[in-house]
Design an enzyme around this catalytic site. Structure first.
Site, PDB file in Angstrom:
ATOM      1  N   GLU A  51       0.827  -1.202   0.000  1.00 56.16           N
ATOM      2  CA  GLU A  51       0.000   0.000   0.000  1.00 56.16           C
ATOM      3  C   GLU A  51       0.864   1.257   0.000  1.00 56.16           C
ATOM      4  OE1 GLU A  51      -2.982   0.261  -0.726  1.00 56.16           O
ATOM      5  OE2 GLU A  51      -3.639  -1.812  -0.548  1.00 56.16           O
ATOM      6  N   TYR A 133      -6.468   6.260   4.212  1.00 53.02           N
ATOM      7  CA  TYR A 133      -6.633   5.204   3.205  1.00 53.02           C
ATOM      8  C   TYR A 133      -5.831   3.952   3.575  1.00 53.02           C
ATOM      9  CZ  TYR A 133      -5.763   2.261  -0.672  1.00 53.02           C
ATOM     10  OH  TYR A 133      -5.634   1.125  -1.420  1.00 53.02           O
ATOM     11  N   ASP A 151      -9.457   4.269  -2.768  1.00 56.98           N
ATOM     12  CA  ASP A 151      -8.364   4.731  -3.636  1.00 56.98           C
ATOM     13  C   ASP A 151      -8.980   5.296  -4.925  1.00 56.98           C
ATOM     14  OD1 ASP A 151      -9.186   2.548  -5.075  1.00 56.98           O
ATOM     15  OD2 ASP A 151      -7.214   1.605  -5.225  1.00 56.98           O
TER      16      ASP A 151
END
Ligand code: SF4
Length: 364
Positions: A51, A133, A151
Site C-alpha cells: 500500500e 486510506y 483509492d
C-alpha cells in the site's frame, strides 16, 4: 418501521451488490505479487508495504519494487534494521521520498512492538506515514476488519454507481460515506480489493466495460447512458514552474560527480548531480557559480522536465570532463553503482540526458 436507514440509499441493496461483486472477484481477481492466494492468510507486512509503494504509483510500476523489497528484507524487522540510505536507494525512481523515510520509521516502530502491526484502523493511523486510506486498507485486507479504503479506482466505481454529479474533489465525503455503507462485515478485504479490480479492469476512466461489470444492474451512471461523464473532473489550475541547473562532471572512466541531498525536505537523502537551487527565476548569467569545479562547461541542448506535486521543474544540464579529485561534499559515482545509488527520477533523467547529449569519447 423504516428499514432503509441509509442516507445514501445503498444499504438496502448492499447484500446483493456485495454478493455479486465477490462472486465476480473469485473468478476474475488480478494476480498481484503482494496478494495472498485464495485461502491463504494475508501477511500484514506485505499488505502495508504494497500500500505504501502503490501510493501515487500504478500496480505495474510498483510490482518490481515490491519484489526487490521483500527479497532484500523479508520481514518488517529486517527492513527496520536496514540503513536509511539502503531504503532510500531501494525506493529510487518511485518519487515522493518522504514515503521512503516514513516507511523506514514505521518499520522501526512496528519492529519495536515485536513485529506486530496493530489491527484496528485508529491504531494503524497512528503509525508514521499511515493515513486514512492505508489504515483502512490494512485493517480490511490484512485483518478482515469492516473498513472501507477509497483509492482512485474505488472512488471512480462508487461515484459512477451513484452517478454523483459533482466534481470529484467535492464528492469525496459522499463517496467515502457510500463506500463505508457498502463495506460488508464478512470478507471486507476481499470486497475492497474486488472494487479496486473492477476499477482497474472494467470501470476504466475511458470506455468502461459495463456489459461485463457485476455492478451493471445497480449502476446509475450506466443507466444514464454516459458512464464516462462521472465523476466530473475538478477544474485544475496549472502548476507553478521552477528551473535550475545540473552539472555533469565526468571522469575518463565514465564516473561522474554526485552528492547526497539533505536528510529533510524535497527528495530528502537522495543522490543528485550538483546544481543550483530550483527557483521560479531559474538560472541567470552567473550559472557558473553553482558549478562544483572549474572546468570547460558546455550547456547541453534541450533540458529535463519533471512534474512534482506542487510545481513543474525544468533543468538545464551542463557537461564537462574533469579528472581531479572530488571536492568536499561530493563523490564519484561509477557506472556500476549508478542503478543502486538512490538517484531520484529527475536526476536519472538528467544523467541519461547528459550521457546522450555528451557521449563519452573512446580513449585514444
Ligand atoms: S456498470 Fe459501468 S460505470 Fe457502472 S461501475 Fe460497472 S463499469 Fe463502472
Amino acid at each position: 418501521m423504516n428499514v432503509n436507514v441509509s442516507p445514501l440509499g445503498l444499504e438496502a441493496k448492499r447484500d446483493a451488490i456485495v454478493e455479486r461483486t465477490l462472486r465476480w472477484w473469485d473468478l476474475n481477481r488480478r494476480d498481484l505479487p503482494w496478494r495472498a492466494k485464495p485461502g491463504e492468510a494475508a501477511d500484514p507486512y506485505r499488505v502495508w508495504l504494497s500500500e505504501v509503494l502503490l501510493q501515487q504509483t500504478t500496480a505495474q510500476a510498483a510490482a518490481p519494487y515490491f519484489q526487490r523489497f521483500v527479497q532484500t528484507w523479508p520481514t518488517v524487522e529486517d527492513l527496520a534494521g536496514a540503513s536509511t540510505e539502503a531504503v532510500i536507494g531501494a525506493f529510487a525512481g518511485l518519487g515522493y521520498y518522504s514515503r521512503a523515510r516514513n516507511l523506514h520509521a514505521c518499520a522501526k516502530e512496528v519492529a519495536s512492538r515485536g513485529g506486530l502491526f496493530p489491527d484496528e484502523e485508529a491504531d494503524l493511523r497512528a503509525l508514521p506515514g499511515v493515513g486514512d486510506y492505508t489504515a483502512a486498507a490494512i485493517a480490511a485486507i490484512a485483518f478482515g476488519r469492516r473498513a472501507a479504503p477509497v483509492d482512485g479506482n474505488i472512488r471512480r466505481v462508487v461515484a459512477r454507481l451513484m452517478a454523483l454529479d459533482l466534481p470529484v474533489a467535492e464528492a469525496q465525503a459522499r463517496i467515502r460515506a457510500a463506500a463505508t455503507e457498502l463495506a460488508p462485515g464478512r470478507r471486507a478485504g476481499d470486497f475492497a480489493q474486488a472494487l479496486m479490480d473492477i476499477g482497474a479492469m472494467l470501470c476504466r476512466p475511458k470506455n468502461p466495460a459495463c456489459a461485463a461489470c457485476p455492478l451493471g444492474g445497480d449502476c446509475a451512471a450506466r443507466r444514464s447512458g454516459a458512464p464516462e461523464a462521472f465523476p466530473r473532473p475538478s477544474a485544475g489550475r496549472p502548476k507553478p514552474t521552477r528551473a535550475g541547473t545540473a552539472f555533469f562532471a565526468r571522469r575518463a572512466d565514465g564516473a561522474f560527480l554526485a552528492r547526497r541531498r539533505p536528510p529533510h525536505g524535497l527528495l530528502a537523502s537522495t543522490v543528485e548531480l550538483p546544481g543550483s537551487a530550483w527557483t521560479s527565476a531559474g538560472p541567470g548569467e552567473d550559472w557558473r557559480l553553482d558549478a562544483p569545479v572549474p572546468a570547460g562547461w558546455r550547456r547541453l541542448p534541450g533540458g529535463v522536465e519533471q512534474a512534482f506535486t506542487h510545481f513543474v521543474l525544468t533543468l538545464t544540464v551542463f557537461a564537462a570532463r574533469f579528472d581531479g579529485p572530488a571536492p568536499a561534499g561530493f563523490f564519484w559515482l561509477t557506472s556500476e553503482l549508478v542503478g543502486h545509488a538512490g538517484l531520484s527520477s529527475v536526476m536519472r533523467k538528467a544523467v541519461a540526458h547528459a550521457a546522450k547529449a555528451a557521449p563519452r569519447r573512446s580513449p585514444s
